[in-house]
Design an enzyme around this catalytic site. Structure first.
Site, PDB file in Angstrom:
ATOM      1  N   ASP A 154       0.579  -0.978   0.178  1.00  0.00           N
ATOM      2  CA  ASP A 154       0.076   0.368   0.219  1.00  0.00           C
ATOM      3  C   ASP A 154       0.751   1.340  -0.337  1.00  0.00           C
ATOM      4  OD1 ASP A 154      -1.946   1.937   1.650  1.00  0.00           O
ATOM      5  OD2 ASP A 154      -3.142   1.030   0.796  1.00  0.00           O
ATOM      6  N   LEU A 155       0.652   1.840  -0.793  1.00  0.00           N
ATOM      7  CA  LEU A 155       1.339   3.437  -0.554  1.00  0.00           C
ATOM      8  C   LEU A 155       1.069   4.402   0.619  1.00  0.00           C
ATOM      9  CD1 LEU A 155       1.354   4.108  -4.192  1.00  0.00           C
ATOM     10  CD2 LEU A 155       3.725   2.580  -3.487  1.00  0.00           C
ATOM     11  N   ASP A 186      -4.479   2.624  -4.082  1.00  0.00           N
ATOM     12  CA  ASP A 186      -2.648   2.694  -3.991  1.00  0.00           C
ATOM     13  C   ASP A 186      -3.010   1.092  -3.788  1.00  0.00           C
ATOM     14  OD1 ASP A 186      -2.540   4.185  -0.980  1.00  0.00           O
ATOM     15  OD2 ASP A 186      -4.577   3.231  -1.927  1.00  0.00           O
TER      16      ASP A 186
END
Length: 459
Positions: free
Chosen positions: A336-337, A379
């Site tokens: 996950d960003l 994301d």
């Protein structure tokens, strides 16, 4: 030498007959091709809509599951404190920042709310008996202390529409006998409880939507969220799992799936272009491209070109089969960003899409030919590291990804920096695909809680 084609007039066969026959045949074939082209176009749009509604339904479920898990965290504190939670107010304020979507946290010993945070805005709830009017002797033995009971959509005592997650807590007395202590509660307020899913973005993409659920108090279907324009035409529906209940998310095209103006213009073009065989070649090529695009939509993400969930599941199944035979090790990584949402909100969705594309290229360049990088939604990415020979080999690849993710990306002259939190689950005999994904997802949340920009292996 090839001679040019010529037509000789026949006294009983007018010279205009053959051109008319060719025109009519060409127009008939052109009309059929146009119909097939429109049919394929609608299929593509519907496939995209189906993919879209599944993506948003998953995002809503994930945010609700994360918010409701706050009740489990409170229950752990109750067990540790043997029925009391020291500094409840301070801990709750901290937890409300961790569990996005949670509106309030509360303790209800013996079913009566005695502590709640934030206290000022929820004072009307203090002293409320959750089990009022219920047969406790019958209800308590049926409780499952491992399941958060979901209750919503309802009108909260605080005023707005929302939902409540309550977890029964059982402690043991001096004789070691379990007894019902009470509930730990998490309150959700709409639409804050699913704000991260960003349903409103669907309108800018050309879709209308409606999210609804059955009110357990009135047994009527309540409208939870909806676009400004109503649904019309073909509607795609997905059940959204929220706690122990299910809601319904419906999506349709904002301006319908067909356009009368487009049909009229295309019909004119077909008639005018009936004598041009090159037009047939162009449309036939368009049909072939449409079919290929349908196949691509089924297995690849439209924005990044990465494999989507369907292709990921197939690849992961093969990787697990190889690992089960003892040929090698396999790691499933949930990435996950960190900080993506802030950039997406401040710079716009076009900037967010560009950032996702750049990150996809960077992460892909960190991997080996045997590995797979897939976009899971938003994301979030899933990485399958196949044919591993050691944990060290896995850690080197993950370290490259962490380093690549935090390098600046230039967007509209601005240097944008994000990072990545990665949860890793190594395959073990007996673990299935879904369990590996869940373990990797849980490890990813641990990585975020430990400060982000790192990878964490699942226990």
């Amino acid at each position: 030498m090839r001679l040019p084609l010529t037509f000789t007039a026949h006294p009983t066969s007018p010279t205009w007959r053959l051109p008319i026959i060719v025109f009519l045949l060409t127009a008939m074939v052109g009309g059929w091709i146009f119909f097939k082209s429109e049919s394929n176009r609608r299929e593509i749009e519907m496939a995209r809509a189906n993919q879209l509604v599944s993506s948003y339904a998953t995002a809503i479920t994930r945010q609700f599951d994360h918010a409701l898990s706050a009740a489990n965290a409170l229950a752990v504190m109750v067990h540790q404190g043997k029925g009391r939670v020291a500094e409840f107010s301070r801990l709750s304020k901290y937890m409300l920042n961790m569990y996005k979507g949670a509106y309030a946290l509360a303790l209800a010993p013996d079913g009566v709310v005695q502590q709640i945070e934030p206290a000022a805005s929820n004072a009307c709830v203090n002293g409320h008996d959750i089990m009022a009017g219920m047969d406790r002797a019958t209800l308590i033995p049926t409780m499952d202390q491992n399941v958060v009971e979901f209750y919503g959509p309802i009108r909260l005592l605080q005023g707005p529409m929302g939902a409540i997650g309550k977890l029964p807590v059982f402690l043991k007395n001096a004789e070691g006998k379990a007894y019902f202590w009470g509930y730990t509660l998490v309150t959700l307020k709409f639409p804050d409880a699913f704000s991260d899913a960003r349903l409103e973005d669907m309108e800018s993409r050309g879709y209308t939507y409606r999210l609804s659920g059955k009110n357990p108090q009135t047994d009527k279907v309540e409208l939870i969220a909806a676009s400004r324009k109503p649904l019309q035409g073909r509607i795609f529906t997905r059940q959204v799992k929220v706690g122990s209940d299910e809601w319904t998310l419906e999506v349709s095209k904002k301006d319908g799936w067909q356009s009368g103006a487009r049909t009229l213009v295309a019909a004119v073009i077909v008639i005018i272009s009936s004598l041009c065989m090159g037009w047939f070649a162009y449309v036939l090529a368009a049909i072939i491209r449409s079919r290929r695009e349908l196949q691509s939509i089924a297995q690849y993400d439209a924005l990044t070109g990465l494999p989507n969930r369907r292709l990921l599941e197939s690849h992961l199944k093969q990787a697990i089969a190889g690992a089960a035979n003892g040929e090698h090790q396999v790691a499933v990584c949930f990435l996950d960003l960190d900080g993506f949402k802030e950039i997406n909100d401040s710079l716009g969705h076009a900037a967010g899409d560009y950032l996702l594309q750049q990150m996809s290229l960077r992460l892909h360049n960190c991997m080996r030919a045997s590995d797979m990088l897939a976009r899971f939604g938003g994301d979030e990415f899933v990485v399958v590291l196949n044919e591993l020979h050691s944990i060290d080999e896995c850690e080197k690849i993950l370290a490259r990804m962490i380093k690549a993710a935090q390098e600046a990306v230039e967007i509209d002259g601005k240097q944008v920096v994000v990072s990545a939190s990665i949860g890793v689950a190594m395959y073990q005999p007996g673990l299935g695909r879904d369990e590996l994904m869940l373990r990797a997802d849980g490890a990813m949340y641990q990585a975020k809680q430990l400060g982000k920009n790192k990878f964490v292996f699942a226990d």
